[in-house]
Write an enzyme that holds these catalytic residues in place. Structure first.
Site, PDB file in Angstrom:
ATOM      1  N   SER A  62       0.796  -1.138  -0.129  1.00  0.00           N
ATOM      2  CA  SER A  62       0.104   0.007  -0.070  1.00  0.00           C
ATOM      3  C   SER A  62       0.896   1.136  -0.093  1.00  0.00           C
ATOM      4  O   SER A  62       1.260   1.905   0.980  1.00  0.00           O
ATOM      5  CB  SER A  62      -0.863  -0.087   1.367  1.00  0.00           C
ATOM      6  OG  SER A  62      -0.101  -0.136   2.462  1.00  0.00           O
ATOM      7  N   HIS A 175      -3.075  -6.257   2.213  1.00  0.00           N
ATOM      8  CA  HIS A 175      -2.207  -7.112   2.753  1.00  0.00           C
ATOM      9  C   HIS A 175      -2.697  -8.626   2.565  1.00  0.00           C
ATOM     10  O   HIS A 175      -2.049  -9.510   2.725  1.00  0.00           O
ATOM     11  CB  HIS A 175      -1.639  -6.989   4.226  1.00  0.00           C
ATOM     12  CG  HIS A 175      -0.739  -5.792   4.448  1.00  0.00           C
ATOM     13  ND1 HIS A 175      -0.173  -5.261   5.319  1.00  0.00           N
ATOM     14  CD2 HIS A 175      -0.383  -5.121   3.158  1.00  0.00           C
ATOM     15  CE1 HIS A 175       0.523  -4.286   5.268  1.00  0.00           C
ATOM     16  NE2 HIS A 175       0.687  -3.989   3.857  1.00  0.00           N
ATOM     17  N   GLU A 185      -4.272  -3.134   9.370  1.00  0.00           N
ATOM     18  CA  GLU A 185      -3.380  -3.793  10.485  1.00  0.00           C
ATOM     19  C   GLU A 185      -4.086  -3.696  11.648  1.00  0.00           C
ATOM     20  O   GLU A 185      -4.433  -2.412  12.254  1.00  0.00           O
ATOM     21  CB  GLU A 185      -2.013  -3.114  10.451  1.00  0.00           C
ATOM     22  CG  GLU A 185      -1.173  -3.325   9.152  1.00  0.00           C
ATOM     23  CD  GLU A 185       0.238  -2.769   8.982  1.00  0.00           C
ATOM     24  OE1 GLU A 185       0.630  -2.168  10.032  1.00  0.00           O
ATOM     25  OE2 GLU A 185       0.750  -2.507   7.854  1.00  0.00           O
ATOM     26  N   GLU A 226       2.382  -9.602   6.501  1.00  0.00           N
ATOM     27  CA  GLU A 226       3.286  -9.382   7.430  1.00  0.00           C
ATOM     28  C   GLU A 226       3.054 -10.325   8.527  1.00  0.00           C
ATOM     29  O   GLU A 226       3.593  -9.897   9.774  1.00  0.00           O
ATOM     30  CB  GLU A 226       3.085  -7.919   7.879  1.00  0.00           C
ATOM     31  CG  GLU A 226       3.142  -6.759   6.815  1.00  0.00           C
ATOM     32  CD  GLU A 226       2.935  -5.544   7.186  1.00  0.00           C
ATOM     33  OE1 GLU A 226       2.490  -5.308   8.240  1.00  0.00           O
ATOM     34  OE2 GLU A 226       3.156  -4.629   6.467  1.00  0.00           O
ATOM     35  N   ASP A 263      -3.495   0.482  11.801  1.00  0.00           N
ATOM     36  CA  ASP A 263      -3.174   0.925  10.466  1.00  0.00           C
ATOM     37  C   ASP A 263      -4.371   0.769   9.787  1.00  0.00           C
ATOM     38  O   ASP A 263      -4.301  -0.259   8.896  1.00  0.00           O
ATOM     39  CB  ASP A 263      -1.844   0.696   9.986  1.00  0.00           C
ATOM     40  CG  ASP A 263      -1.539   1.122   8.688  1.00  0.00           C
ATOM     41  OD1 ASP A 263      -2.046   2.151   8.150  1.00  0.00           O
ATOM     42  OD2 ASP A 263      -0.639   0.648   8.155  1.00  0.00           O
ATOM     43  N   GLU A 306      -2.794   4.869  12.688  1.00  0.00           N
ATOM     44  CA  GLU A 306      -1.819   5.595  11.719  1.00  0.00           C
ATOM     45  C   GLU A 306      -2.773   5.584  10.189  1.00  0.00           C
ATOM     46  O   GLU A 306      -3.548   4.497  10.182  1.00  0.00           O
ATOM     47  CB  GLU A 306      -0.840   4.392  11.308  1.00  0.00           C
ATOM     48  CG  GLU A 306      -0.195   4.539  10.518  1.00  0.00           C
ATOM     49  CD  GLU A 306       0.988   3.296   9.980  1.00  0.00           C
ATOM     50  OE1 GLU A 306       1.115   2.955   8.769  1.00  0.00           O
ATOM     51  OE2 GLU A 306       1.141   2.745  10.820  1.00  0.00           O
ATOM     52  N   ASP A 333       1.361   8.302   7.846  1.00  0.00           N
ATOM     53  CA  ASP A 333       2.328   7.511   7.048  1.00  0.00           C
ATOM     54  C   ASP A 333       2.203   7.775   5.421  1.00  0.00           C
ATOM     55  O   ASP A 333       3.180   8.523   4.952  1.00  0.00           O
ATOM     56  CB  ASP A 333       2.061   5.967   7.122  1.00  0.00           C
ATOM     57  CG  ASP A 333       2.648   5.086   6.293  1.00  0.00           C
ATOM     58  OD1 ASP A 333       3.643   5.471   5.656  1.00  0.00           O
ATOM     59  OD2 ASP A 333       2.173   3.897   5.809  1.00  0.00           O
ATOM     60  N   LYS A 358       9.719   5.358   7.147  1.00  0.00           N
ATOM     61  CA  LYS A 358       9.955   4.425   6.207  1.00  0.00           C
ATOM     62  C   LYS A 358      11.300   4.938   5.344  1.00  0.00           C
ATOM     63  O   LYS A 358      10.929   5.958   4.170  1.00  0.00           O
ATOM     64  CB  LYS A 358       8.817   3.967   5.380  1.00  0.00           C
ATOM     65  CG  LYS A 358       7.786   3.225   6.087  1.00  0.00           C
ATOM     66  CD  LYS A 358       6.377   3.143   5.245  1.00  0.00           C
ATOM     67  CE  LYS A 358       5.430   2.235   6.099  1.00  0.00           C
ATOM     68  NZ  LYS A 358       4.196   2.038   5.371  1.00  0.00           N
ATOM     69  N   HIS A 386       8.906  -1.091   8.958  1.00  0.00           N
ATOM     70  CA  HIS A 386       9.295  -1.976   8.091  1.00  0.00           C
ATOM     71  C   HIS A 386       8.409  -1.775   6.637  1.00  0.00           C
ATOM     72  O   HIS A 386       7.405  -0.806   6.866  1.00  0.00           O
ATOM     73  CB  HIS A 386       8.856  -3.683   8.274  1.00  0.00           C
ATOM     74  CG  HIS A 386       7.549  -3.917   8.676  1.00  0.00           C
ATOM     75  ND1 HIS A 386       7.113  -5.068   8.743  1.00  0.00           N
ATOM     76  CD2 HIS A 386       6.585  -2.989   8.978  1.00  0.00           C
ATOM     77  CE1 HIS A 386       5.646  -4.947   9.204  1.00  0.00           C
ATOM     78  NE2 HIS A 386       5.317  -3.973   9.176  1.00  0.00           N
ATOM     79  N   LYS A 409       7.633  -0.650  13.958  1.00  0.00           N
ATOM     80  CA  LYS A 409       6.555  -1.513  13.787  1.00  0.00           C
ATOM     81  C   LYS A 409       7.192  -2.395  12.687  1.00  0.00           C
ATOM     82  O   LYS A 409       7.550  -2.046  11.637  1.00  0.00           O
ATOM     83  CB  LYS A 409       5.328  -0.608  12.992  1.00  0.00           C
ATOM     84  CG  LYS A 409       4.338  -1.134  12.253  1.00  0.00           C
ATOM     85  CD  LYS A 409       3.648  -0.001  11.703  1.00  0.00           C
ATOM     86  CE  LYS A 409       2.755  -0.595  10.448  1.00  0.00           C
ATOM     87  NZ  LYS A 409       1.953   0.462   9.753  1.00  0.00           N
TER      88      LYS A 409
END
Length: 447
Positions: A62, A175, A185, A226, A263, A306, A333, A358, A386, A409
């Site tokens: 994403s 994901h 998430e 993940e 998230d 997030e 993010d 990131k 990550h 994270k």
């Protein structure tokens, strides 16, 4: 903004590494695979004194539209167009020609040389993946030349705080191919632990307990990108409910020992100015989306959200921060993409109060450090992160400690690409010994 390896003036032996030969002798790149089986780039830098640095660049699923460009080959006959041989060739050719003989002791000068060589605003010509690989490998070579672990080379003797982990134990959204929840998430944060090692144990125990909770309810326990479980739940809120049950069954107290972090990756379900919650058959505008998250914060022990809104929905980001910013952490993010310019705007407009860090969103270590420093000066928290396409490279663990970030994270406590980062933090905590600190609940407080 300039950065040097933090301990280059004098190390613990009283030796001045500036007298060492830290000029680049050679650098080379290789196409390797990430955790999803897609190509990515590995870079190695060799210094004239024999010191060596290596880095592998991750890749996101994403990805925000404002991120620096990850250069892919586009050849459909090889890896469905996802090859990175062009980026590899750029490192082995043009970049190597330009950087050979440069001193890695001045990381900001090296990164600026890369940025100038690329000549675009988003690193599109050489590729942010090529540039970042060189930037990180050079910085790690500089640390090796000074005979210091990478976190110490970044933060010096004051780099002693271990970040609180955000363990992504239930995956959804992009994901999982949208087979689970709309939100991407669902994480647990062991805020009441006394040490990083204890916090990681708590998270792992909750993760394994969640597996049994899901089995008992008849759900699949397959995992997403993940490492978190990816059941086809009936609603987004059910994801929170099963995690709360797992926390209780594992013997912990939600809200006292364990906090929840989300998230949603809202940009992924934002279209035509609306937020489309497919799982629930609902469509919300920005104001309603803020109200949706407020309701969740009122009902559940959520301490961090997030990307609860889309990447350019600035007015509603400000509204959400005004509504919830004194109660929880509001993390940018896709909104910020670790870009100093977007960070400055968010600080000025009070659009959030924390940064997700990131490296490959901006494409160089020095620009990442600039973004982190801007946030810390503004009293914001920073969360090392990550990407969904990860590797065995554990650079972000050292980065979190070296840059004094309060949280990290890096996925579920499962799959070696995720666990590699947690294991490195365990090593750092051991090596620091009595000097080590664990953030705990204080990690959520702005400084």
């Amino acid at each position: 903004m300039h950065f040097f390896v933090a301990c280059l003036v004098k190390d613990e032996r009283g030796y001045n590494p500036l007298h060492m030969n830290t000029k680049i002798k050679s650098l080379r790149a290789l196409q390797v695979l990430d955790s999803r089986g897609n190509p990515t780039i590995e870079v190695e830098v060799l210094l004239q004194d024999g010191s060596h640095g290596q880095a592998i660049v991750p890749s996101g699923a994403s990805t925000g539209i404002h991120e620096a460009l990850e250069l892919r080959d586009g050849d459909q006959q090889r890896y469905s167009g996802k090859g990175v041989l062009k980026a590899v060739a750029n490192v082995n050719g043009e970049i190597a020609d330009q950087l050979t003989g440069m001193d890695v002791a001045d990381g900001s000068a090296l990164d600026q040389a890369l940025i100038n060589l690329d000549g675009t605003s988003n690193k599109a010509r050489l590729g942010a993946n090529a540039i970042l690989g060189v930037s990180l490998a050079a910085a790690k070579a500089a640390a090796a030349a000074s005979d210091l672990p990478f976190y110490r080379s970044l933060g010096g003797d004051s780099a002693t705080r271990l970040p609180v982990p955000m363990l992504n134990i239930l995956n959804g959204g992009a994901h999982t191919g949208w087979q689970s929840t709309d939100a991407q998430e669902f994480m647990v944060m062991p805020l009441g632990a006394e040490s990083f090692a204890e916090g990681l144990r708590w998270g792992a125990e909750i993760y394994h307990t969640l597996k049994q909770v899901l089995k008992d309810k008849g759900y699949t326990v397959l995992v997403g990108d993940e490492g978190g479980y990816a059941p086809a739940l009936r609603s987004n809120s059910e994801a929170v409910e099963v995690i709360l049950e797992a926390i209780e069954r594992a013997g912990y107290q939600a809200g006292e020992q364990i906090g929840l972090a989300l998230d949603p990756a809202a940009s992924e379900f934002y279209e035509d100015g609306k937020y489309h919650l497919r799982t629930e058959g609902r469509t919300l505008d920005g104001e309603q989306m803020v109200a949706f998250w407020k309701d969740w914060v009122d009902r559940y022990p959520i301490v961090s959200i997030e990307d609860g809104l889309a990447q350019d929905d600035w007015s509603n980001w400000k509204a959400m921060t005004m509504e919830l910013g004194d109660r929880i952490q509001i993390v940018g993010d896709d909104l910020l993409v670790t870009n100093p310019d977007r960070v400055k705007r968010a600080i000025d407009e009070q659009a959030c109060n924390a940064l997700l860090v990131k490296l490959n969103q901006i494409g160089s270590l020095s620009e990442t450090i600039e973004a982190v420093q801007l946030c810390q000066e503004a009293g914001w928290n920073c969360v090392a992160s990550h990407r969904s396409g990860e590797t065995e490279d554990f650079t972000i663990a050292d980065l979190a400690v070296g840059l004094k970030m309060s949280q990290i994270k890096t996925g579920a406590p499962a799959r070696s690409d995720r666990v590699a980062k947690y294991n490195q933090l365990l090593r750092i905590e051991r090596d620091l010994g009595e000097a080590s600190e664990y953030g705990g609940w204080a990690a959520l407080k702005s400084e």
